[in-house]
Design a protein around this motif. Structure first.
Motif, mmCIF file in Angstrom:
data_model
loop_
_atom_site.group_PDB
_atom_site.id
_atom_site.type_symbol
_atom_site.label_atom_id
_atom_site.label_comp_id
_atom_site.label_asym_id
_atom_site.label_seq_id
_atom_site.Cartn_x
_atom_site.Cartn_y
_atom_site.Cartn_z
ATOM 1 N N GLY A 1 56.247 20.039 10.621
ATOM 2 C CA GLY A 1 56.070 20.141 9.177
ATOM 3 C C GLY A 1 57.253 20.782 8.474
ATOM 4 N N ASP A 2 57.252 20.679 7.158
ATOM 5 C CA ASP A 2 58.309 21.279 6.340
ATOM 6 C C ASP A 2 58.114 22.785 6.175
ATOM 7 N N ARG A 3 56.879 23.256 6.236
ATOM 8 C CA ARG A 3 56.608 24.700 6.129
ATOM 9 C C ARG A 3 57.052 25.373 7.413
ATOM 10 N N LYS A 4 57.849 26.426 7.289
ATOM 11 C CA LYS A 4 58.339 27.144 8.461
ATOM 12 C C LYS A 4 57.830 28.582 8.443
ATOM 13 N N ILE A 5 57.265 28.999 9.579
ATOM 14 C CA ILE A 5 56.725 30.346 9.738
ATOM 15 C C ILE A 5 57.446 31.019 10.902
ATOM 16 N N GLN A 6 57.885 32.259 10.710
ATOM 17 C CA GLN A 6 58.595 32.993 11.763
ATOM 18 C C GLN A 6 57.702 34.101 12.325
ATOM 19 N N SER B 1 58.463 29.022 14.297
ATOM 20 C CA SER B 1 59.614 29.588 14.990
ATOM 21 C C SER B 1 59.157 30.885 15.627
ATOM 22 N N ALA B 2 59.214 30.957 16.962
ATOM 23 C CA ALA B 2 58.767 32.159 17.679
ATOM 24 C C ALA B 2 59.937 32.736 18.466
ATOM 25 N N VAL B 3 60.270 33.989 18.189
ATOM 26 C CA VAL B 3 61.266 34.718 18.983
ATOM 27 C C VAL B 3 60.482 35.765 19.774
ATOM 28 N N PRO B 4 60.141 35.469 21.037
ATOM 29 C CA PRO B 4 59.211 36.325 21.765
ATOM 30 C C PRO B 4 59.783 37.664 22.224
ATOM 31 N N MET B 5 61.124 37.793 22.275
ATOM 32 C CA MET B 5 61.690 39.049 22.760
ATOM 33 C C MET B 5 63.003 39.320 22.027
ATOM 34 N N VAL B 6 62.930 40.145 20.973
ATOM 35 C CA VAL B 6 64.115 40.449 20.165
ATOM 36 C C VAL B 6 65.022 41.445 20.885
ATOM 37 N N ASP B 7 64.454 42.294 21.737
ATOM 38 C CA ASP B 7 65.223 43.352 22.417
ATOM 39 C C ASP B 7 65.116 43.209 23.937
ATOM 40 N N PRO B 8 65.671 42.136 24.518
ATOM 41 C CA PRO B 8 65.519 41.932 25.961
ATOM 42 C C PRO B 8 66.166 43.016 26.808
ATOM 43 N N ASP B 9 67.307 43.548 26.368
ATOM 44 C CA ASP B 9 67.949 44.632 27.130
ATOM 45 C C ASP B 9 67.040 45.851 27.205
ATOM 46 N N GLY B 10 66.452 46.218 26.072
ATOM 47 C CA GLY B 10 65.584 47.385 26.030
ATOM 48 C C GLY B 10 64.317 47.191 26.842
ATOM 49 N N VAL B 11 63.710 46.002 26.754
ATOM 50 C CA VAL B 11 62.507 45.719 27.536
ATOM 51 C C VAL B 11 62.814 45.838 29.028
ATOM 52 N N ASN B 12 63.921 45.243 29.465
ATOM 53 C CA ASN B 12 64.290 45.344 30.879
ATOM 54 C C ASN B 12 64.537 46.789 31.302
ATOM 55 N N LEU B 13 65.113 47.585 30.393
ATOM 56 C CA LEU B 13 65.338 49.002 30.696
ATOM 57 C C LEU B 13 64.018 49.730 30.906
ATOM 58 N N ARG C 1 67.912 33.838 7.074
ATOM 59 C CA ARG C 1 68.742 33.368 5.964
ATOM 60 C C ARG C 1 68.943 31.859 6.033
ATOM 61 N N LYS C 2 69.075 31.350 7.223
ATOM 62 C CA LYS C 2 69.373 29.929 7.406
ATOM 63 C C LYS C 2 68.152 29.040 7.237
ATOM 64 N N GLU C 3 66.966 29.546 7.588
ATOM 65 C CA GLU C 3 65.823 28.660 7.776
ATOM 66 C C GLU C 3 64.838 28.599 6.610
ATOM 67 N N SER C 4 64.909 29.486 5.668
ATOM 68 C CA SER C 4 63.981 29.470 4.524
ATOM 69 C C SER C 4 62.517 29.498 4.975
ATOM 70 N N PHE C 5 62.166 30.499 5.766
ATOM 71 C CA PHE C 5 60.786 30.631 6.227
ATOM 72 C C PHE C 5 59.863 30.983 5.070
ATOM 73 N N GLU C 6 58.651 30.452 5.136
ATOM 74 C CA GLU C 6 57.652 30.726 4.104
ATOM 75 C C GLU C 6 57.027 32.107 4.271
ATOM 76 N N ARG C 7 56.912 32.557 5.512
ATOM 77 C CA ARG C 7 56.385 33.890 5.770
ATOM 78 C C ARG C 7 56.867 34.374 7.125
ATOM 79 N N LEU C 8 56.701 35.663 7.342
ATOM 80 C CA LEU C 8 57.193 36.298 8.557
ATOM 81 C C LEU C 8 56.127 37.228 9.126
ATOM 82 N N ILE C 9 55.954 37.165 10.454
ATOM 83 C CA ILE C 9 55.002 38.006 11.164
ATOM 84 C C ILE C 9 55.770 38.745 12.253
#
Length: 393
Positions: free
Chosen positions: A151-156, A204-216, A294-302
Motif C-alpha cells: 500500500g501507499d500508507r507507510k508505517i514505521q 517498515s520494521a527495524v527490529p534491532m536499532v542497537d545491535p552492538d549494544g544488544v550483543n554486549l 526523512r526519506k520515506e514519509s511515514f504516516e506514523r511511528l511506533i
C-alpha cells in the motif's frame, strides 16, 4: 518453495493450486513478467517448503496429495520428470508442505545473530517480505529494515533502541512472523483480516536499532571494544543494565527535539545509559533512523521500549489531532495506559512528532526492572501484538 514454469502455467493458476493470494505470489517474484512466463523459469511460492518423500509400497501420487490436502497437480509441478502411474518403491519425490506454525521462538536470549537467522528463514518462506538496510551500527552490523505490504500508507515500527530492552526485538519478530503466516493461510491476526492490511499499508520494521549494544548485554564485550566498554561500565563486566550503544551514547536521547535542554540534565560523558552524546545525531544508528524517516514519509511511528505497560503519544502540543483517537484505540486493544506528556525530550518519537506533525508513539512493554525476564514474553506479546496490528489500520 521454488517450482519451474510449465507451458501454459500462470500465476493465477498457481494461486488457485496452492490456495495462496495472487498478490503474494506476484510480490514474491517481482523480477518476472507475469504475462510472459516461460517454461523452465524458477518461481517462488510463498508459505510453503518442500520435503523429500521416499515412495513406499501402496503409495500413489493421489494419496500423497490427499495427505497434504492439495491437488495432485501440485505434486506433478514439483516432480515434472516422474510418471504418476509408475511410481517405484524407493523413488524420491518432492512434497509441498504448507507452513502453518510460527518459526520465530522469541522466548530465548535474542541477539543479533539469532535475529538474522530467523530473518533469513522468514525471507526464504515468505519472499514477498523484502529486506533493506537502513544503515549500519558503530561496529558495522546492518540495521535491517523489513518491508511487508504494497500500500501507499507507510508505517514505521522499531525495537531495541536500548540495549537492555532487547526483548522488544523478539516481540516484533514474532509479530512479523504471525502477520506473514496469517497472510499465506488467509487468516485473521488478532481478529483483523491480514490481506486487506497488506494491500493498503506498507510496514517498515527495524527490529534491532542497537545491535552492538544488544550483543554486549547478552554476550559480553568483543575484544576490540572490551577495554573501552569496561571503563565506561566503571570496571564491571555485568552489562545487564547497559542501555547505550557501544560508544556509551543513549540512542533515544540523540534527536534534535530540545536536545540542548535534555543534555543539561544528563551525563556529560559516555555512560551505560542516558548520555545524549556531544551533539544530536552523532551516532551512525541515529543518523540511519533519521534518514529513513526523512526519506520515506511515514504516516506514523511506533517505537517499542520497556517497561511500564503504558505508552506516550504527545510531544509539546505538536502531535496532530488524530493521535488522540489512535491512543484511545491502542489503549483499548492492549490494556496499556495512554499518557500524553512526560518530562522527557530528544527521543525518536519526540523528534518525529516535532519534525513531521504526524502520530508517534513510544510503547513501554511489560512491567518490572530492565532487562525484563522472558517469563513475561507471552503476556507482553498478547497485549502488544494487538496494538501492533491496529497500528497498521
Amino acid at each position: 518453495m521454488e517450482i519451474l514454469v510449465r507451458k501454459g502455467d500462470t500465476f493465477w493458476y498457481y494461486s488457485q493450486l496452492f490456495d495462496i493470494p495472487l498478490a503474494l505470489i506476484i510480490d514474491s517474484n517481482l523480477n518476472m513478467d507475469i504475462n510472459k512466463l516461460k517454461p523452465g523459469q524458477a518461481i517462488r511460492i510463498p508459505g510453503f517448503t518442500a520435503t523429500i518423500r521416499t515412495i513406499q509400497k501402496g503409495d500413489t501420487l493421489w494419496k500423497l496429495a490427499a495427505a497434504q490436502d492439495m491437488d495432485a497437480d501440485a505434486l506433478l509441478l514439483l516432480n515434472p520428470h516422474i510418471n504418476p502411474n509408475e511410481l517405484q518403491i524407493g523413488q524420491k519425490v518432492r512434497i509441498p508442505v504448507r507452513v502453518t506454525e510460527l518459526i520465530v521462538n522469541g522466548k530465548q536470549p535474542y541477539d543479533f545473530q539469532q535475529m538474522r537467522r530467523d530473518m533469513h528463514r522468514l525471507l526464504t518462506i515468505y519472499p514477498f517480505m523484502k529486506r533493506k538496510e537502513a544503515g549500519k551500527s558503530v561496529l558495522g552490523l546492518p540495521l535491517y529494515d523489513l518491508r511487508i505490504g504494497r500500500g501507499d500508507r507507510k508505517i514505521q515500527i522499531n525495537a531495541s533502541f536500548h540495549a537492555n530492552e532487547w526483548i522488544t526485538t523478539p516481540i516484533l519478530m514474532q509479530f512479523l512472523n504471525e502477520y506473514l503466516l496469517s497472510l499465506t493461510n488467509q487468516l485473521t491476526i488478532k481478529e483483523v483480516r491480514a490481506l486487506p492490511v497488506y494491500m493498503e499499508t506498507q510496514l517498515s520494521a527495524v527490529p534491532m536499532v542497537d545491535p552492538d549494544g544488544v550483543n554486549l548485554v547478552l554476550n559480553g564485550p568483543q575484544p576490540e571494544v572490551e577495554e573501552k566498554v569496561v571503563a565506561i561500565n566503571k570496571g564491571g563486566y555485568d552489562f545487564s543494565g547497559w542501555k547505550a550503544n557501544i560508544r556509551g551514547v543513549d540512542l533515544n536521547k540523540q534527536f534534535p527535539a530540545n536536545w540542548e535542554y535534555e543534555a543539561t540534565r544528563k551525563p556529560k560523558a559516555p555512560s551505560s545509559r542516558d548520555f545524549p552524546g556531544d551533539q544530536p545525531l552523532s551516532e551512525p544508528e541515529t543518523k540511519a533512523m533519521a534518514d529513513l524517516v526523512r526519506k520515506e514519509s511515514f504516516e506514523r511511528l511506533i517505537a517499542l521500549h520497556t517497561q511500564g505497560k503504558e505508552f506516550y503519544w504527545g510531544y509539546e502540543g505538536l502531535e496532530p489531532p488524530e493521535s488522540e483517537g489512535l491512543a484511545k484505540r491502542f489503549s483499548r486493544v492492549s490494556g496499556y495506559k495512554a499518557v500524553r506528556y512526560v518530562d522527557s525530550h530528544s527521543g525518536f518519537k519526540d523528534w518525529f512528532i516535532q519534525e513531521f506533525r504526524k502520530p508517534g508513539f513510544t510503547i513501554e512493554l511489560g512491567e518490572g526492572e530492565n532487562p525484563l525476564p522472558l517469563s513475561q514474553f507471552d503476556e507482553i506479546y498478547e497485549d502488544v501484538s494487538k496494538l501492533l496490528i491496529h497500528s497498521l489500520l
